[in-house]
Structure formats: structure tokens, C-alpha cells
Design a protein around this motif. Structure first.
Motif, short mmCIF file in Angstrom:
data_model
loop_
_atom_site.label_atom_id
_atom_site.label_comp_id
_atom_site.label_asym_id
_atom_site.label_seq_id
_atom_site.Cartn_x
_atom_site.Cartn_y
_atom_site.Cartn_z
N PHE A 44 31.76 87.25 6.88
CA PHE A 44 31.55 86.02 7.64
C PHE A 44 31.27 84.86 6.68
N GLY A 45 30.39 85.09 5.71
CA GLY A 45 30.08 84.06 4.73
C GLY A 45 31.30 83.63 3.93
N LYS A 46 32.13 84.58 3.54
CA LYS A 46 33.34 84.25 2.80
C LYS A 46 34.32 83.46 3.66
N ALA A 47 34.46 83.85 4.92
CA ALA A 47 35.36 83.13 5.83
C ALA A 47 34.90 81.69 6.01
N ILE A 48 33.60 81.49 6.13
CA ILE A 48 33.08 80.13 6.28
C ILE A 48 33.35 79.33 5.01
N SER A 49 33.10 79.91 3.86
CA SER A 49 33.35 79.20 2.59
C SER A 49 34.81 78.81 2.44
N ASP A 50 35.70 79.69 2.87
CA ASP A 50 37.13 79.45 2.72
C ASP A 50 37.70 78.53 3.80
#
Length: 103
Positions: free
Chosen positions: A26-32
Motif C-alpha cells: 500500500f505504501g509503495k502504491a501511494i508513493s508511485d
């Protein structure tokens, strides 16, 4: 899994690895999802941690910022900027949390 994580997060990662995996994704998706570069995202996350009065998150983002090559001055500037928006006491608290990591 928790070797690089602070104790509390590491405990969650060890006890609930599937939840931690989903949280990390989830954190990676938000960052990307947006146009901000990595340095800007790190500074924003640090500012949010200070604004949210989360000492642990401020420590974590300050540590990560250092490991990503940001200077101590760049990191501390976030707390100085917080003084006018969040109030002097919260900015001072943020600066002390950052200094826990940088000094």
C-alpha cells in the motif's frame, strides 16, 4: 522480515507478516501514484510525522532521509518550517526528534 524495522513495527511484521506485506505494498502504491520525487516525498512524510506529533515516525523518516542522502540541514529545515504552521512548540519538538537521529 523485521531486521531493518524499529521494534514496534518489527513486532507487527513478525506476528502478522501478511498484514505487513499488504501495508508495505500500500505504501509503495501511494508513493508511485503521484509526481513527487523521492526526496520531496521523504520530506513531506517527515513534515506529516511532525504535524501528527508522532515521535517514532519522525525518527524513522529522519533516519531514512539520512540513508537516502539528504543532508542534516535539509532534514532540520522541515522542523523550522513547521514552527510557523504548527506553532513554535511543535516545531521545537520536531527539531528535537530530528536531532535524536542526526546529532
Amino acid at each position: 522480515m523485521s531486521e531493518k524495522l524499529p521494534a514496534a513495527a518489527g513486532n507487527i511484521a513478525d506476528a502478522y507478516p501478511e498484514i505487513w506485506k499488504a501495508y508495505a505494498a500500500f505504501g509503495k502504491a501511494i508513493s508511485d501514484a503521484g509526481p513527487l520525487d523521492a526526496k520531496t516525498r521523504r520530506l513531506v512524510n517527515l513534515a506529516l510525522a511532525i504535524g501528527g506529533r508522532s515521535e517514532g515516525a519522525a525518527h524513522s523518516h529522519a533516519r531514512q532521509a539520512l540513508s537516502e542522502g539528504l543532508t542534516k540541514e535539509e532534514i532540520k529545515h522541515v522542523a523550522l518550517l513547521a514552527m510557523t504552521t504548527l506553532g513554535f512548540p511543535q516545531g521545537v519538538a520536531g527539531l528535537s526528534w530530528i536531532k535524536d537521529v542526526t546529532d
